[in-house]
Structure formats: C-alpha cells, structure tokens
Design an enzyme around this catalytic site. Structure first.
Site, PDB file in Angstrom:
ATOM      1  N   ASP A 272       8.165  28.748   8.520  1.00  0.00           N
ATOM      2  CA  ASP A 272       9.079  29.763   9.042  1.00  0.00           C
ATOM      3  C   ASP A 272       9.337  29.571  10.527  1.00  0.00           C
ATOM      4  O   ASP A 272       8.467  29.865  11.366  1.00  0.00           O
ATOM      5  CB  ASP A 272       8.490  31.152   8.784  1.00  0.00           C
ATOM      6  CG  ASP A 272       9.450  32.263   9.162  1.00  0.00           C
ATOM      7  OD1 ASP A 272      10.656  31.972   9.323  1.00  0.00           O
ATOM      8  OD2 ASP A 272       9.004  33.412   9.286  1.00  0.00           O
TER       9      ASP A 272
ATOM     10  N   ASP B  62      18.020  33.076  11.380  1.00  0.00           N
ATOM     11  CA  ASP B  62      16.992  33.624  10.504  1.00  0.00           C
ATOM     12  C   ASP B  62      16.913  32.841   9.203  1.00  0.00           C
ATOM     13  O   ASP B  62      17.812  32.929   8.364  1.00  0.00           O
ATOM     14  CB  ASP B  62      17.294  35.099  10.213  1.00  0.00           C
ATOM     15  CG  ASP B  62      16.194  35.760   9.402  1.00  0.00           C
ATOM     16  OD1 ASP B  62      15.043  35.303   9.496  1.00  0.00           O
ATOM     17  OD2 ASP B  62      16.482  36.719   8.682  1.00  0.00           O
TER      18      ASP B  62
END
Length: 524
Positions: A329, A124
């Site tokens: 991302d 993440d």
C-alpha cells in the site's frame, strides 16, 4: 496474391496499433504531503495548518496517527465481502477522529476538460473512483493562491467544458442504476467512507484528461475518462483531506488506469517511484524492465487489491520461514505487521542490535528504538529483506527511521504492530520503482533513482537531491543497504528502460510476423 494482401491488412493494423499505443507512458509528478514543495505551498496559503519539522517526534507521530485513521478501510475491504465495493473508511473502529488537512499521503496534478483545468488530487491505491469538486453544493474551499502549476485548486464546471459528456444510467460503469430516474438520465454516484460522516456524491461524467508521454519527443493525448462530478462532500473531505478530489488507482473498471488501458492508450499497468525528498513520479502504462523482480497478486474477486505473499523474512543473519500475506500500500506511511510475524521480526532485530535500547517514550510510535551517538556506524544496524512468492527478493533500503532532536539521536525499527492487517508501507518502497502490472497480475520492483530519469531533469531533479530527507525516513544516517553510487550507476540506463521494455514485446511480434511471411510467400 490478392487474397494474401487482404489477409495481411488486419494483421498489420493490429501490429501497428500495439506498437504505437501500448508503448505509451504518461507520467505525472507526485508529491508527499510533507514534502518541502507542499510545505511551501501550505505556508503561502495559510490553510493547511503547521507542518511538524522532519525527523522529529511530532513528525513521525503525525504520520502514524494518519495511518491508524485510514487503516480501517483496508481492514473493511479485506474482511467483508458483503459490503459494497465503494465502502471505504477514514475511521478506526468506532473512532470519531477524522483526517483533516492533506490527509492522504501523495498528491499529483491532473488537467481535465476543455479548456483544461488543473486539479490537485490525492492518489489512492485503495479506491477506484476519480472525482473532483463540481457544481458544488457543499465542497471544501478552493480559494487559494496558486503556488505553481503543480499546486492549483479548481472547481469543474460541466457547462464550461466543451468536451464534457454525461454518463447515462445504461452505461456499464453506472453502479447505482436503482437510483436512476430513467434509462437515459445521468448516472448518480455516492461513495460512503464507512459512514455518512465522510462521503462524496454527485453524478458520473466523461471528459478529456490531458496527458503527455515521457519520450524525448513528447506526444500530447486527450483521453476521455469517466469521473465523479462531486457536488456534495462531507466529513473529512470538508476538512481538506483531499482538497481538490481523489484519484482512485484500484483494479475496478471505473478507475482511470482501467479506462486508459481499455481504450488502448496504454498497457494496463502503472508504476510509482518514491524519491528521498518526497517528490516522485507515477507513470501510467509503465510495465517496468525485463530485469526487475516480481511476485503475483493474491486476487480476491469481490475486492481486488494489491495483496502479495511473503514467504521468508531475513533480519540481519536470521531467517524467519513463515508465510504471510500483506497489502502493498503506497498510501500507508509505515509498515504494519500482525503477530506472530511482528514479534519474530522485532525480537530478531533487537537480538542483533548493538546499541542501547532507548527508554520507553510515549512520543515515539515505534516499540524498538535505540540510543545512538553521532559517530554511530550504520553498517552495524541489522538489515531487513523479504522473499516473495516466486522466490523474488525485496531488500529494504531503510529499515529504520532516525529521530533527531536537541541533545538526542534515536533510531527505531520502522515497523508498527497491527491487530488486523499486514501492510508493506511506503517507507519500505523508497528507492524503488514499484510496478503494479494489472495485465500480468504481478507486483514488480527495481532499485531506482527517481531523479536520474531523462525527462525529469528540471523540477524533480533539482540541486542537492542527495542531501534530502525522506518524508517517512531518517534525518541523519542511511543503512548499509543503500549504496547510492551503485544505484546511480545502475540507473544511468534505467531512464530508457521503462519505455523500451514496453516496446520489446511489440518488436518481437513484428519479427515473428516477418518470419511467418518469409515462410508463407514461397507457398503461394
């Protein structure tokens, strides 16, 4: 001369330290949640639900729904400086939906403690803390047969590991000193993902992470890292969103990339390479190569993240000169744009598309889709590329996805309209090695074949990789931007570039030193 000798010792020490340590690269295999390997493991365990067939309506819907649920935390970190740096979210607005089994996009296996235990952790880039289930009071179930060493679920036991160390409340990484019982008591942590519905809490600890370099002669290193001993999980974590912990890749001091760099084990940089079949690599210490493209990060001191500036978008033959910022991302499946950029891009694409627009279909999460015959010419589909701040160019290898069902072949521009935040998602990173260089504060990229690297000839570079389907891509055609033969030739030399580029700076330092010494000696 003796004075010169004592003068040279610290310089040589520093040079040798940089040469032996900063050039290290530690690589882990990385798996997409819908990769074939993860699917086989899920089928074996029977615990992670059914996987939608690749390239179907259900497949892309599942990815977009997951993106929408996780996007709230991106919005929060971007817009609210008053929130705690640990505040994340799995909810979109007031939605009560939760990410369930394998809710994150990519997973890897890390080995922690002595003796080493393997943990399949979610990767993440939007958070910082590395945590694993530990001394569980309330954790996700881990009873499952091991499919391979890459897919093992464990529970960390600090009493068993002989290298375990507690992190006390006087440690600089202890963010919740106000919850401490005393200066030398164990530091507690609690990460709340927007609400108490989804959280992890426990205490901070240190232990060795077992790392191996990607060289021809691999070096094994045991590096002490700080991590969360996750004693209590709640919400989506109990629904196996991250079945065996979370590996934060953010910029804060507590993240593993920051710790490894601070200890001098690697350069403060890592890369992620996304393969077309959902198997890739994450490499710590990798600064890429000298011929890569790059652009600077836009840093928010309160919430540093991987945000960049796009100065121009090219759609086919149309140039859109309109600057905007976007989060790069890897944890978001698709690319999201807000208006007016979204409308400009999709309308430019539509005006140049030569196929009939597909009738609106609630099963399709993309707005601009087109009917396509099996003999369609992919080279006629409008291309897409971005110009970044600094005039660097990022060509999108696969701007579309193809949905293939019985009697129907549809392709869509793989961009979703957003109301909050621009995100360049993982679908537009496939085919690249993306470098997050936190020393130079730049994002870098270069076309790359994850399966053509020297030390990846076994599991990753299995048979028939060129026929595989990208998890967030198409089943059927590839666009004209993806020249596989050219990519293969280009990457014949790339297997050495990631390590050699990190060594280049140290070589320059050594030569500079010897030139300096050559000039200095006659003067003494």
């Amino acid at each position: 001369m003796s004075a010169l000798f004592f003068f040279l010792i610290p310089i040589l020490t520093l040079l040798s330290f940089g040469s032996c340590c900063k050039a290290r690269i530690f690589t882990f295999e990385m798996h997409h949640r819908f990769s074939d390997e993860v699917k086989r493991w899920s089928d074996l365990t029977g615990r992670f639900g059914s996987f939608p067939p690749k390239g179907t309506f259900d497949y892309y819907n599942a990815l977009v729904i997951r993106d929408r649920l996780i996007r709230g935390r991106r919005r929060l970190s971007e817009s609210s400086e008053s929130e705690s740096s640990s505040a994340l979210t799995f909810s979109d607005g007031n939605s009560t939906s939760r990410i369930s089994s394998l809710g994150f996009l990519h997973y890897t296996t890390v080995k922690l403690g002595t003796p080493g235990m393997r943990f399949m952790v979610a990767l993440d880039t939007g958070s910082d803390l590395f945590w694993v289930p530990c001394d569980c009071g309330k954790c996700a179930p881990t009873q499952a047969p091991a499919y391979s060493s890459e897919f093992e679920l464990s529970i960390y036991n600090p009493k068993v590991s002989t290298t375990n160390k507690k992190v006390t409340c006087n440690n600089s990484l202890c963010a919740q000193r106000n919850q401490c019982l005393g200066t030398f008591s164990t530091c507690p942590y609690m990460v709340s993902y927007v609400s108490a519905q989804t959280s992890t809490s426990g205490v901070l600890m240190e232990d060795v992470m077992h790392l191996t370099t990607e060289d021809k002669n691999p070096e094994r290193v045991e590096a002490y890292v700080t991590f969360g001993c996750g004693q209590v999980q709640s919400g989506s974590f109990l629904d196996i969103a991250a079945p065996n912990g979370l590996f934060g890749l953010g910029m804060e001091k507590i993240s593993v990339p920051s710790v490894l760099a601070r200890e001098g084990l690697v350069a403060d940089s890592f890369s992620m390479c996304f393969g077309h079949d959902g198997v890739g690599r994450i490499s710590f210490g990798d600064k890429g190569s000298s011929d890569q493209e790059e652009t600077p990060f836009n840093l928010n001191p309160s919430h540093p993240n991987y945000n960049i500036t796009v100065t121009r978008v090219r759609v086919g033959t149309t140039l859109i000169d309109d600057e905007f910022t976007a989060l790069f991302d890897t944890g978001t499946s698709f690319t999201y744009l807000v208006d007016p950029m979204y409308t400009s891009v999709v309308e430019s694409f539509h005006s140049q598309a030569q196929d009939k627009r597909h009738s609106p279909d609630p099963r399709i999460p993309f707005e601009f889709c087109y009917d396509m015959s099996s003999e369609a010419n992919a080279s006629l589909i409008p291309s897409l590329s971005l110009t970044m701040k600094g005039n660097s160019h990022f060509t999108i290898n696969d701007p579309i996805i193809v949905i293939s069902t019985e009697g129907e072949l549809v392709y869509c521009l793989a961009i979703v309209k957003s109301s909050e935040l621009n995100i360049i998602g993982q679908n537009y990173m496939t085919g690249y090695r993306v470098v997050f260089d936190r020393e130079k504060l730049i994002l870098a990229w270069k076309k790359f074949d994850c399966y053509d690297m020297e030390e990846t000839k076994t599991t990753v570079a299995g048979a028939n990789k060129t026929e595989a389907v990208a998890p967030a891509m198409a089943a059927g055609i590839r666009t004209h931007n993806d020249n596989s033969s050219e990519l293969h030739k280009t990457n014949q030399t790339n297997s050495k570039s990631s390590s050699s580029s990190n060594q280049r700076f140290n070589t320059v330092k050594l030569w500079s030193f010897f030139i300096f010494l050559f000039i200095l000696l006659p003067l003494l």
